[in-house]
Design an enzyme around this catalytic site. Sequence first.
Site, mmCIF file in Angstrom:
data_model
loop_
_atom_site.group_PDB
_atom_site.id
_atom_site.type_symbol
_atom_site.label_atom_id
_atom_site.label_comp_id
_atom_site.label_asym_id
_atom_site.label_seq_id
_atom_site.Cartn_x
_atom_site.Cartn_y
_atom_site.Cartn_z
ATOM 1 C CE LYS A 1 33.257 43.190 47.530
ATOM 2 N NZ LYS A 1 34.503 42.507 47.123
ATOM 3 C CE LYS B 1 37.875 43.419 41.706
ATOM 4 N NZ LYS B 1 37.390 43.236 43.078
ATOM 5 C CE LYS C 1 41.106 50.750 48.893
ATOM 6 N NZ LYS C 1 41.831 49.944 47.872
HETATM 7 N N1 GLU Z 1 39.881 42.980 45.719
HETATM 8 C C1 GLU Z 1 39.252 43.012 46.992
HETATM 9 C C2 GLU Z 1 37.748 42.933 46.827
HETATM 10 O O1 GLU Z 1 37.240 42.435 45.851
HETATM 11 C C3 GLU Z 1 39.722 44.161 47.862
HETATM 12 C C4 GLU Z 1 39.464 45.537 47.370
HETATM 13 C C5 GLU Z 1 40.130 46.639 48.200
HETATM 14 O O2 GLU Z 1 40.707 46.360 49.238
HETATM 15 O O3 GLU Z 1 40.040 47.789 47.755
HETATM 16 O O4 GLU Z 1 37.020 43.280 47.710
#
Ligand code: GLU
Length: 470
Positions: free
Chosen positions: A93, A105, A69
């Site tokens: 995270k 990403k 994700k």
């Molecule tokens: N781009 C956001 C981040 O850096 C959200 C990622 C997501 O919701 O998968 O956390």
Amino acid sequence: MSRDSFHESVNHYFNRAASFSTLDEGLIDQVRFCNSAYRMRFPVKRDDGTITVIEAYRAEHSHHRLPTKGGIRFSPDVTMDETIALAALMTYKCAVVGVPFGGAKGGVRIDSNTISDGFRERVTRRYTAELIRKNFIGPDIDVPAPDYGTGEREMGWIADTYKNLKLNSGDAYACVTGKPLAMHGIPGRKQATGLGVFYGIRSCMEIAEDMQALGLTTGIAGKRVIVQGLGNVGYHAAFFMQRDGGAIITGIAEREGGIFNPNGLDVDEVFKFRNANKSILGFPGAESIANGQELLERECDILIPSALENQITADNAPRIKAKIVAEAANGPVDFEGEAILHQRGILMIPDLFLNAGGVTVSYFEWLKNRAGVSFDRMISRHEELVKRELVTAMEEMTGVKLSEEASRRLIHGPSEEELVIAALEQSMMRAYANIHRAWKERNLPDLRTAAFLLALERVAESYKHHGIFP
Ligand code: GLU
């Protein structure tokens, strides 16, 4: 400082945390390294009919949990190295806030500020098709989301492209999160990262001992805050800090410069002003500063960098005057800047915890899409009926009848947004309690090391049991 040095910072933070663990070196390596990365180049028609070749990436950092994700960034400066580092940060995270996904990403080398809507759509759809071809997208595989330069609209195009190319996929909409509500998005996702930032700062500032060490009283109310970035994250962080926390937003910086007012800026008014004038400079009643970077160095209690990585480095760290640096962006403080802030007694609330609200609510959106039903649908009316019975019983017992307004507030069944926001709040509070406990009880140097160490241990634990085949 090049943006590739961001990868160096992530590795530095990871290695420091790893030095406090007793895990096997090989296992630590498996958690550290990026599992797979795909670089693609594809042709897209410009508005005048000529062809341009777009370079883009998707990195899946860790497959210990599936799907992977993470957002997709549109930026002319994005590189493969940066994408991999951001994917690693996503793994950690997710682990910190207990979202059961690996990290990923995406990056597309285009300038989101200058392209037409048509070109933007063609690039997004073609990028999605490339991901499908290589099996880098899918509800069980890898689920993108918005990031810098992208938003709901792009996520809608991705969902639509996927659904139309994968005709037998029953839960196709779960292939991407951050979608518009009308395309099976979830209420609360848009403000989730910024709201999570507010909850994270609030949790941090509730601890009297830590605030005393900084010379601050507890609580957000009345604290002076400077925010860098008025995008989706920065705007919502500033908005909730002001509306729900009672903070005084004294400065806001954007690409074109910054504005400062020691008596406070109305975040919504600034947002509207910038939309109308395409610049925050000249906002009535505020001092306009041509170089927005300068604003980071002004006197304040809390500095919230909400834009891009490497904003605080060895160059400006000695001049930062905030007592707390709250990392709403990914990687806004590089490791050299961090060492200086740390030595100067400035508390950093690390990105991998603080901006995890976005992916947390993305997880809820994914669950909703997989279930094919919204969260309130099955419980809202039932809760209302149970609470109505309770209120009636109470009224009969006490002989006191509640006002219509009071009983409506008490018995109303939760909306989907209320459920999402409450669950987000709980995730952020729990995660902070965990990293704070690790910081103090295990005598770690700071919150970041605590968060990285918890993430490392959680991911390693999962690899130990599930991820390694003989
Ligand atoms: N781009 C956001 C981040 O850096 C959200 C990622 C997501 O919701 O998968 O956390």
